[in-house]
Motif scaffolding. Structure first.
Motif, PDB file in Angstrom:
ATOM      1  N   SER A 406     -55.640  24.172  18.089  1.00  0.00           N
ATOM      2  CA  SER A 406     -54.407  24.353  17.645  1.00  0.00           C
ATOM      3  C   SER A 406     -53.644  25.055  18.943  1.00  0.00           C
ATOM      4  O   SER A 406     -52.610  24.747  18.935  1.00  0.00           O
ATOM      5  N   ALA A 407     -54.480  25.841  19.849  1.00  0.00           N
ATOM      6  CA  ALA A 407     -53.637  26.006  21.074  1.00  0.00           C
ATOM      7  C   ALA A 407     -53.335  25.050  21.615  1.00  0.00           C
ATOM      8  O   ALA A 407     -52.110  24.840  22.391  1.00  0.00           O
ATOM      9  N   VAL A 408     -54.105  23.889  21.916  1.00  0.00           N
ATOM     10  CA  VAL A 408     -53.578  22.589  22.552  1.00  0.00           C
ATOM     11  C   VAL A 408     -52.145  22.048  21.917  1.00  0.00           C
ATOM     12  O   VAL A 408     -51.404  21.723  22.510  1.00  0.00           O
ATOM     13  N   TYR A 409     -52.551  21.837  20.531  1.00  0.00           N
ATOM     14  CA  TYR A 409     -51.489  21.336  19.658  1.00  0.00           C
ATOM     15  C   TYR A 409     -50.128  22.276  19.823  1.00  0.00           C
ATOM     16  O   TYR A 409     -49.172  21.608  19.906  1.00  0.00           O
ATOM     17  N   ALA A 410     -50.213  23.513  19.954  1.00  0.00           N
ATOM     18  CA  ALA A 410     -48.925  24.374  20.214  1.00  0.00           C
ATOM     19  C   ALA A 410     -48.618  24.019  21.667  1.00  0.00           C
ATOM     20  O   ALA A 410     -47.050  24.129  21.673  1.00  0.00           O
ATOM     21  N   ARG A 411     -48.990  23.758  22.554  1.00  0.00           N
ATOM     22  CA  ARG A 411     -48.631  23.443  23.881  1.00  0.00           C
ATOM     23  C   ARG A 411     -47.950  22.167  23.772  1.00  0.00           C
ATOM     24  O   ARG A 411     -46.663  21.832  24.287  1.00  0.00           O
ATOM     25  N   TYR A 412     -48.555  21.085  23.201  1.00  0.00           N
ATOM     26  CA  TYR A 412     -47.770  19.668  22.949  1.00  0.00           C
ATOM     27  C   TYR A 412     -46.364  19.707  21.867  1.00  0.00           C
ATOM     28  O   TYR A 412     -45.662  19.039  22.168  1.00  0.00           O
ATOM     29  N   ASN A 413     -46.611  20.658  21.145  1.00  0.00           N
ATOM     30  CA  ASN A 413     -45.700  20.852  20.032  1.00  0.00           C
ATOM     31  C   ASN A 413     -44.247  21.088  20.582  1.00  0.00           C
ATOM     32  O   ASN A 413     -43.108  21.121  20.209  1.00  0.00           O
ATOM     33  N   VAL A 414     -44.160  21.810  21.812  1.00  0.00           N
ATOM     34  CA  VAL A 414     -43.028  21.898  22.813  1.00  0.00           C
ATOM     35  C   VAL A 414     -42.234  20.593  22.889  1.00  0.00           C
ATOM     36  O   VAL A 414     -40.936  20.904  23.036  1.00  0.00           O
ATOM     37  N   GLN A 415     -42.890  19.751  23.060  1.00  0.00           N
ATOM     38  CA  GLN A 415     -42.190  18.319  23.421  1.00  0.00           C
ATOM     39  C   GLN A 415     -41.901  17.874  22.271  1.00  0.00           C
ATOM     40  O   GLN A 415     -42.440  17.627  21.353  1.00  0.00           O
ATOM     41  N   PRO A 416     -40.461  17.455  22.301  1.00  0.00           N
ATOM     42  CA  PRO A 416     -39.833  17.025  21.029  1.00  0.00           C
ATOM     43  C   PRO A 416     -40.455  15.775  20.585  1.00  0.00           C
ATOM     44  O   PRO A 416     -40.371  15.271  19.439  1.00  0.00           O
ATOM     45  N   ASN A 417     -41.054  14.748  21.393  1.00  0.00           N
ATOM     46  CA  ASN A 417     -41.337  13.566  21.110  1.00  0.00           C
ATOM     47  C   ASN A 417     -43.060  13.447  20.767  1.00  0.00           C
ATOM     48  O   ASN A 417     -43.520  12.344  20.678  1.00  0.00           O
ATOM     49  N   TRP A 418     -43.372  14.663  20.525  1.00  0.00           N
ATOM     50  CA  TRP A 418     -45.165  14.542  20.079  1.00  0.00           C
ATOM     51  C   TRP A 418     -45.150  14.940  18.441  1.00  0.00           C
ATOM     52  O   TRP A 418     -44.318  15.889  18.004  1.00  0.00           O
ATOM     53  N   ALA A 419     -46.095  14.491  17.828  1.00  0.00           N
ATOM     54  CA  ALA A 419     -46.449  15.055  16.431  1.00  0.00           C
ATOM     55  C   ALA A 419     -48.061  14.858  16.293  1.00  0.00           C
ATOM     56  O   ALA A 419     -48.604  14.382  17.003  1.00  0.00           O
ATOM     57  N   GLY A 420     -48.720  15.974  15.839  1.00  0.00           N
ATOM     58  CA  GLY A 420     -49.984  15.779  15.437  1.00  0.00           C
ATOM     59  C   GLY A 420     -50.429  15.666  13.954  1.00  0.00           C
ATOM     60  O   GLY A 420     -49.489  15.912  12.927  1.00  0.00           O
ATOM     61  N   TYR A 421     -51.622  15.158  13.707  1.00  0.00           N
ATOM     62  CA  TYR A 421     -52.034  14.884  12.571  1.00  0.00           C
ATOM     63  C   TYR A 421     -53.503  15.629  12.351  1.00  0.00           C
ATOM     64  O   TYR A 421     -54.379  15.206  13.055  1.00  0.00           O
ATOM     65  N   MET A 422     -53.603  16.865  11.615  1.00  0.00           N
ATOM     66  CA  MET A 422     -54.933  17.764  11.611  1.00  0.00           C
ATOM     67  C   MET A 422     -55.639  17.251  10.438  1.00  0.00           C
ATOM     68  O   MET A 422     -54.947  17.356   9.180  1.00  0.00           O
ATOM     69  N   VAL A 423     -56.850  17.130  10.672  1.00  0.00           N
ATOM     70  CA  VAL A 423     -57.984  16.973   9.455  1.00  0.00           C
ATOM     71  C   VAL A 423     -58.566  18.126   8.963  1.00  0.00           C
ATOM     72  O   VAL A 423     -59.497  18.572  10.080  1.00  0.00           O
ATOM     73  N   ASN A 424     -59.071  18.468   7.883  1.00  0.00           N
ATOM     74  CA  ASN A 424     -59.832  19.726   7.607  1.00  0.00           C
ATOM     75  C   ASN A 424     -61.300  19.126   7.555  1.00  0.00           C
ATOM     76  O   ASN A 424     -61.737  18.708   6.374  1.00  0.00           O
ATOM     77  N   SER A 425     -62.046  18.901   8.521  1.00  0.00           N
ATOM     78  CA  SER A 425     -63.202  18.038   8.515  1.00  0.00           C
ATOM     79  C   SER A 425     -63.969  18.014   9.806  1.00  0.00           C
ATOM     80  O   SER A 425     -63.238  18.542  10.900  1.00  0.00           O
ATOM     81  N   PRO A 426     -65.275  17.939   9.902  1.00  0.00           N
ATOM     82  CA  PRO A 426     -66.143  17.920  11.061  1.00  0.00           C
ATOM     83  C   PRO A 426     -66.077  16.357  11.534  1.00  0.00           C
ATOM     84  O   PRO A 426     -66.618  16.157  12.571  1.00  0.00           O
ATOM     85  N   HIS A 427     -65.213  15.417  10.876  1.00  0.00           N
ATOM     86  CA  HIS A 427     -65.541  13.879  11.193  1.00  0.00           C
ATOM     87  C   HIS A 427     -65.059  13.814  12.444  1.00  0.00           C
ATOM     88  O   HIS A 427     -63.866  14.389  13.199  1.00  0.00           O
TER      89      HIS A 427
END
Length: 552
Positions: A406-427
């Protein structure tokens, strides 16, 4: 490994089984092989076994991990009178580890026991590049896999490995997807002998690479799958002095391998593309993040996207810069000048590289796909800590690992052209596997059904996991984002359900409602803590609701 194993219903029992079996069958044999005086004939394999034994010996408290690694050393000892080709290991050891680790075994065993790949002569269509044979895409059958052997300086990590090749699946000439394949990583002699990286290119044909599946969002794209067998996340340029049984030399030439495929693609797609996608899975995710700047600069396109699948780059502190420098990424030209200077100082990480590329290409869509408690990412974190820091990290749990991603995603989230897809899984892995088609934020396949049951239980306790439940495959279909299009970040997080059982007007009904509401209040903190311990409680701050939209 232990922390994720404990997440499964049979985790502690499964680990106890591993320890019991290890104490009677594996550890004595492993120790005997590792410590016995080597003969001239057996010296190479015995040295490999000893290096693994020394490695796992540092992890004494992590007996489950020790048993897994020792099973590998034991399997190596059974191959004393045959070359160790890394194409497979003793079936008994695999079976024991698989049974002992239960649901966790599948991703771990697939990583440490690479599938045997197709070698030269076994593909239905092959092309061997030469001065007179450019292997033109125009001569390849549409939606059929052609293995292209570029030759030259390309090779796999061990001299005993099969030749390197990349795979081409022809589609439309104005749509191109370049994918960096998965396959673990090797950074020292111990991990090379442990089999922590693939030493032969694996065949593709599942997930988004199955052009016969009408659900495939990229079935009309021409796809170039850059094979992976160098153990260096596609960016290495270094020879090694490691001793590996059966291999006269060891070299990590992932940069040259990938460049051969990129150069072929540039020669075959000189015109401006309508859609261009750069993607990578697992080790290939890291490769795609580093290579994306070069690829986005060297191809012409209307719309483009970069997809980083299943490796966010959560590593022990200080190890990224060390490894970037050691495999000589600094001199490849893949990094911007300022980052190349930081690389030479051992002070660069993949997040800095990816962020720099996002800023340099504001009209390109960048996305990350990760499971919150990815079992393979967790395992590699511990293996890196063990080999480079001398001990595993007992503080690493599903909860802390999810927080780190989540901390990595928070860094990227500052960039307007980035989006994330997180899955509740160990897959682990989505793009190259058919699980892609049944993945939602709440989980994958049967996990999704289990998670729905867990969500119902949480709802009863006054909490629930909520968020946009769009399928991953439908989300990917929005890429690359064209002018006038958009894509939203996706994550399922724990929300409070403030509703209470209503009063009924009757004495008995009101008593029941009051008791139920008190039950909810009493167990809500426990449910909240349980979701946190499983690593599925939260999303990166500001992730849900984040939208990247391109103007028309």
């Amino acid at each position: 490994v232990l922390s994720v194993g404990a997440m499964s219903p049979t985790g502690p029992d499964a680990l106890a089984q591993v320890d019991a079996e290890a104490s009677t069958r594996l550890l004595p044999q492993c120790a005997a092989v590792a410590r016995a005086p080597p003969s001239a004939e057996e010296a190479g394999v015995r040295r490999a076994a000893r290096s693994i034994w020394r490695l796992v010996g540092r992890a004494a408290p992590w007996t489950g991990l020790t048993a897994v690694a020792c099973a590998l050393a034991w399997a190596a000892s059974l191959a004393l009178h045959a070359p160790l080709t890394h194409a497979g290991v003793d079936a008994g050891a695999v079976s024991l580890v698989g049974e002992g680790m239960g649901p966790l075994a599948h991703p771990i065993v697939k990583t440490f026991f690479p599938d045997a790949s197709k070698a030269r002569g076994s593909f239905s269509t092959e092309c061997h590049m030469s001065r007179t044979e450019p292997c033109l895409v125009s001569k390849m059958a549409r939606r059929k896999v052609t293995a292209v052997f570029p030759g030259g300086v390309t090779r796999c990590i061990f001299s005993s490995s099969p030749p390197f090749f990349f795979q081409v699946i022809p589609g439309d000439r104005d749509k191109l997807l370049v994918h960096f394949a998965d396959g673990g990583s090797c950074w020292d002699e111990g991990t090379a002998n442990l089999g922590a990286c693939k030493s032969a290119v694996a065949e593709t044909g599942h997930g988004v690479f199955d052009a016969s599946d009408e659900k495939d969002p990229y079935r009309n794209f021409t796809i170039v799958v850059i094979g992976y067998c160098s153990g260096d996340v596609h960016v290495g340029n270094v020879s090694r002095s490691w001793l590996v049984p059966g291999a006269a030399s060891v070299a990590q030439t992932g940069f040259a391998n990938a460049k051969s495929a990129v150069d072929w693609a540039k020669a075959n797609f000189p015109e401006k593309l309508e859609s261009f996608i750069v993607s990578g899975s697992s080790a290939g995710s890291l490769g795609a993040q580093v290579w994306s700047r070069t690829l986005l600069s060297e191809f012409a396109y209307e719309s483009a996207a970069v997809i980083a699948d299943s490796f966010a780059g959560v590593f022990p502190v200080g190890t990224q810069g060390q490894q970037f420098h050691e495999i000589d990424v600094c001199g490849t030209g893949l990094l911007a000048p300022a980052l190349a200077a930081s690389c030479r100082a051992g002070a660069v990480d993949v997040q800095q590289v990816f962020e720099d590329t996002m800023r340099s290409f504001p009209d390109v869509t960048f996305v990350s796909i990760d499971s919150k408690v990815d079992a393979v990412q967790l395992a590699f974190y511990q293996l890196i800590a063990l080999t480079l820091r001398g001990s595993t990290d007992p503080a690493l749990t599903p909860e802390t690992f999810s927080s780190d991603i989540s901390a990595v995603y928070a860094r990227y989230n500052v960039q307007p052209n980035w989006a994330g897809y997180m899955v509740n899984s160990p897959h682990h892995l989505f793009l190259p596997v058919d699980t892609l088609y049944e993945t939602r934020p709440l989980g994958t396949d049967n996990e999704h059904d289990t998670q729905k049951g867990a969500n119902t239980a949480l709802k009863i306790l006054g909490v629930q996991l909520s968020g946009d439940n769009i399928k991953l495959v439908d989300w990917l279909a929005k890429l690359p984002v064209a002018p006038g299009g958009s894509i939203e970040a996706i994550c399922a997080a724990l929300d409070s359900d403030a509703s209470t059982a209503p009063a009924t007007g009757s004495v008995l009904g009101n008593a029941f409602s009051n008791a139920f509401n008190q039950f909810r209040a009493a167990f809500r903190p426990l449910a909240d803590r349980g979701a946190a311990m499983m690593g599925v409680r939260a999303c990166a701050p500001g992730l849900n609701g984040k939208v990247f939209a391109r103007p028309k």
